[in-house]
Design an enzyme around this catalytic site. Structure first.
Site, PDB file in Angstrom:
ATOM      1  N   HIS A  33       0.875  -1.173   0.000  1.00  0.00           N
ATOM      2  CA  HIS A  33       0.000   0.000   0.000  1.00  0.00           C
ATOM      3  C   HIS A  33       0.918   1.230   0.000  1.00  0.00           C
ATOM      4  O   HIS A  33       2.037   1.160   0.511  1.00  0.00           O
ATOM      5  CB  HIS A  33      -0.835  -0.047   1.289  1.00  0.00           C
ATOM      6  CG  HIS A  33      -1.910   0.977   1.397  1.00  0.00           C
ATOM      7  ND1 HIS A  33      -1.650   2.269   1.777  1.00  0.00           N
ATOM      8  CD2 HIS A  33      -3.249   0.889   1.196  1.00  0.00           C
ATOM      9  CE1 HIS A  33      -2.797   2.934   1.802  1.00  0.00           C
ATOM     10  NE2 HIS A  33      -3.778   2.123   1.458  1.00  0.00           N
TER      11      HIS A  33
ATOM     12  N   ASP B 129       2.994  -4.727   8.143  1.00  0.00           N
ATOM     13  CA  ASP B 129       1.808  -3.889   7.963  1.00  0.00           C
ATOM     14  C   ASP B 129       0.583  -4.791   8.113  1.00  0.00           C
ATOM     15  O   ASP B 129       0.277  -5.578   7.222  1.00  0.00           O
ATOM     16  CB  ASP B 129       1.871  -3.235   6.568  1.00  0.00           C
ATOM     17  CG  ASP B 129       0.554  -2.577   6.155  1.00  0.00           C
ATOM     18  OD1 ASP B 129      -0.423  -2.621   6.949  1.00  0.00           O
ATOM     19  OD2 ASP B 129       0.497  -2.027   5.053  1.00  0.00           O
TER      20      ASP B 129
ATOM     21  N   GLN C 173      -4.777  -5.056   7.107  1.00  0.00           N
ATOM     22  CA  GLN C 173      -5.868  -5.934   6.657  1.00  0.00           C
ATOM     23  C   GLN C 173      -5.923  -7.259   7.403  1.00  0.00           C
ATOM     24  O   GLN C 173      -6.833  -8.050   7.184  1.00  0.00           O
ATOM     25  CB  GLN C 173      -5.747  -6.222   5.147  1.00  0.00           C
ATOM     26  CG  GLN C 173      -5.835  -5.007   4.245  1.00  0.00           C
ATOM     27  CD  GLN C 173      -7.208  -4.334   4.279  1.00  0.00           C
ATOM     28  OE1 GLN C 173      -8.186  -4.889   4.774  1.00  0.00           O
ATOM     29  NE2 GLN C 173      -7.274  -3.111   3.774  1.00  0.00           N
TER      30      GLN C 173
ATOM     31  N   LYS D 233     -10.474  -0.460  10.641  1.00  0.00           N
ATOM     32  CA  LYS D 233     -10.709  -1.591   9.739  1.00  0.00           C
ATOM     33  C   LYS D 233     -11.113  -2.834  10.520  1.00  0.00           C
ATOM     34  O   LYS D 233     -11.383  -3.879   9.936  1.00  0.00           O
ATOM     35  CB  LYS D 233      -9.446  -1.866   8.914  1.00  0.00           C
ATOM     36  CG  LYS D 233      -9.111  -0.753   7.938  1.00  0.00           C
ATOM     37  CD  LYS D 233      -8.009  -1.168   7.006  1.00  0.00           C
ATOM     38  CE  LYS D 233      -7.328   0.006   6.340  1.00  0.00           C
ATOM     39  NZ  LYS D 233      -8.106   0.596   5.244  1.00  0.00           N
TER      40      LYS D 233
ATOM     41  N   CYS E 186      -4.807   2.625  -3.650  1.00  0.00           N
ATOM     42  CA  CYS E 186      -3.559   3.103  -3.038  1.00  0.00           C
ATOM     43  C   CYS E 186      -2.410   2.140  -3.309  1.00  0.00           C
ATOM     44  O   CYS E 186      -1.510   1.980  -2.473  1.00  0.00           O
ATOM     45  CB  CYS E 186      -3.697   3.319  -1.529  1.00  0.00           C
ATOM     46  SG  CYS E 186      -4.817   4.620  -1.117  1.00  0.00           S
TER      47      CYS E 186
END
Lengths: 129, 395
Positions: free
Chosen positions: B111, B186, B189, B212, B347
């Site tokens: 991202h 990261d 998600q 999220k 993104c």
């Protein structure tokens, strides 16, 4: 469901003035960070008027149809007249008001064209929204 | 799965399929934040009156809850504005220890938030960026030789927000550590969508966002191993991050407060705590199973319609395109049927380039989605295909 009005659909499927001019005075590209649409204008001038113009690039139905209508409209017009046009003026010519998020798609080409002319005239482009 | 807990889904007649952008919030999260503002709104860490003590206590309890959720210590949890800020904090703080020609390894599926901070700081400091490429199945094509003794940082996405690929983190983290590099994950998600144990994964840092994972917007987390956080410089300076200040010198606060300058977003931290409690109550494994089932079901249905699906989606995200139609046109048409999906570059412009597309349509789920939502999507997509054919758009 309706993708675009019939008249716009025709411009989307069969865009006018699509391509790149070999002989041009202005070349300008711009992109829309929302959708990744890109546009490239090549313009031939004669006596401060747009003698010929072509656009190319990958875009959505709204940006493609609006670029097609834009290039048809500006051909033969003076660059000063184009600079005087507001976004709303162009949206009226386009004849379709997209949703708030997608107005950018309809204006991408128009704003890029104004920037291109200002750059050609060596004028500041800060005031173009 | 408990759709009724989500007020927005009751209030609006929509099919919400954009949870990878932001999830909806259960009423208990909204109520907890409302409770803070209506009963004990006050600043934390400084006031000695009762409601400030209560706010501080709740704020620090939330830190404990987050720590427990990912198997870390409370002192290893830093509250930020979100994944993007967590990654910027790391980039700005860690870059001080890098020398010219050191290397940072990222991947092609990052991202922009795990690419642009490194790219810009690398440029400024003459540090080399390297990338793990992806193969045609949308998986990382990892070659251990990409990591050498010049590699100082490896920073990767856990679950791709475009392809839904779950990356084999353990293997790459081990390779990084063997060569003396730091490993950053990261988890935007993945956290809240599958069980995350930072000890088991053995990552040095983990960044994720509350919004999220059923929590409020405006708050995120950076986990860091204690010994690393101790030696790192703060990224933001100001109030609350100090122990002693004179006109010319400052002694910083202990971790994690050293990294939390200024008044924090207390209400959102309290909301995040509730979101974690809610997830725990349902069970993270059941949430994962639920989402995976929906993904499998959707991919089968999309393929039956002849729609191109990118990569091999697994967890909660599916990207696809209808030939000859811009993703925004598809999204706008679906919106006419009250179906909310995302269209665009997600993104991830470099990944779009790799896939040779301008953008994609993305559908993503969370626990409140049902098969019925997918059926509505498929029905509408079928109508779009018919519309496209009727209008002579290549399909």
């Amino acid at each position: 469901m309706e993708l675009l009005y019939e008249e716009l659909m025709d411009h989307y499927k069969d865009p006018r003035n699509y391509g790149v001019l070999k002989d041009f005075d202005i070349k300008e590209s711009d992109s829309n960070p929302l959708c990744g649409d890109e546009i490239l204008f090549t313009i031939k001038l004669e006596d401060e008027r747009i003698k010929d113009i072509k656009f190319s690039g990958a875009g959505c139905a709204i940006s493609r149809s609006s670029d097609s209508i834009l290039t048809e409209y500006v051909k033969g017009r003076s660059i000063n007249e184009i600079l005087k046009m507001s976004n709303d003026d162009f949206l009226k010519i386009y004849g379709f008001k997209p949703s708030a998020m997608r107005v950018k798609c309809a204006l991408l080409g128009f704003i890029a064209l104004k920037k291109a002319i200002l750059r050609y005239l060596n004028q500041p482009i800060k005031n173009v929204p | 799965m408990r759709k009724d807990d989500f007020p927005l889904l009751k209030n609006r007649k929509i099919v919400y399929l954009d949870s990878a952008a932001t999830s909806q919030k259960p009423s208990i999260v909204i109520e907890a934040m409302n409770d803070f503002y209506t009963r004990y709104n006050s600043n934390v860490h400084r006031g000695v009156y009762s409601i400030s003590e209560e706010a501080t206590l709740e704020y620090e309890k939330a830190r404990e809850k987050v720590a427990e959720f990912i198997n870390a210590l409370p002192s290893e949890i830093i509250f930020t504005r979100g994944t993007t800020e967590s990654l910027n904090l790391l980039a700005y703080s860690l870059i001080d220890d890098l020398k010219e020609n050191d290397e940072i390894l990222l991947s092609e599926m990052e991202h922009h938030s795990n690419l642009v901070p490194w790219q810009q700081l690398a440029k400024k400091n003459n540090i080399k960026l390297k990338f793990i490429h992806i193969n045609k199945n949308g998986q990382l094509d990892f070659d251990p030789n990409l990591i050498n003794n010049k590699t100082k940082i490896v920073s990767l996405v856990h679950v791709s927000n475009v392809l839904g690929t779950i990356n084999d983190i353990k293997k790459i983290a081990k390779e990084a550590h063997d060569k003396g590099a730091l490993f950053i994950l990261d988890g935007a998600q993945s956290v809240g969508h599958m069980k995350i144990d930072v000890k088991d994964l053995d990552v040095d840092f983990l960044a994720f966002s509350s919004h999220k994972m059923l929590g409020p917007m405006g708050i995120g987390v950076l986990y860091g191993k204690s010994d690393l956080l101790e030696t790192m410089n703060p990224f933001l300076y100001g109030g609350d991050m100090i122990k002693q200040v004179s006109l010319y010198e400052t002694r910083f606060n202990d971790v994690p407060w050293k990294f939390e300058a200024g008044t924090p977003n207390v209400a959102s931290v309290i909301g995040l705590k509730k979101a974690i409690e809610y997830i725990n109550e349902i069970g993270i494994d059941d949430i994962e199973k639920h989402n995976r089932k929906l993904v499998k079901y959707t991919v089968e249905k999309l393929k039956k319609l002849g729609i191109k699906v990118y990569g091999t989606p697994k967890l909660n995200v599916i990207s696809f395109n209808i030939d000859g139609m811009h993703p925004h046109d598809v999204s706008s048409l679906l919106n006419q049927n009250r179906i909310c999906i995302r269209g665009g570059h997600m993104c991830c412009m470099p990944l779009m380039k790799k896939l040779s597309v301008n953008g994609v349509c993305r559908v993503s789920f969370n626990l409140y989605n049902e098969k019925k939502d997918v059926d509505e999507l498929i029905k509408a997509l079928n109508e779009i295909l018919i519309l496209a054919e009727k209008n002579g758009i290549a399909v």
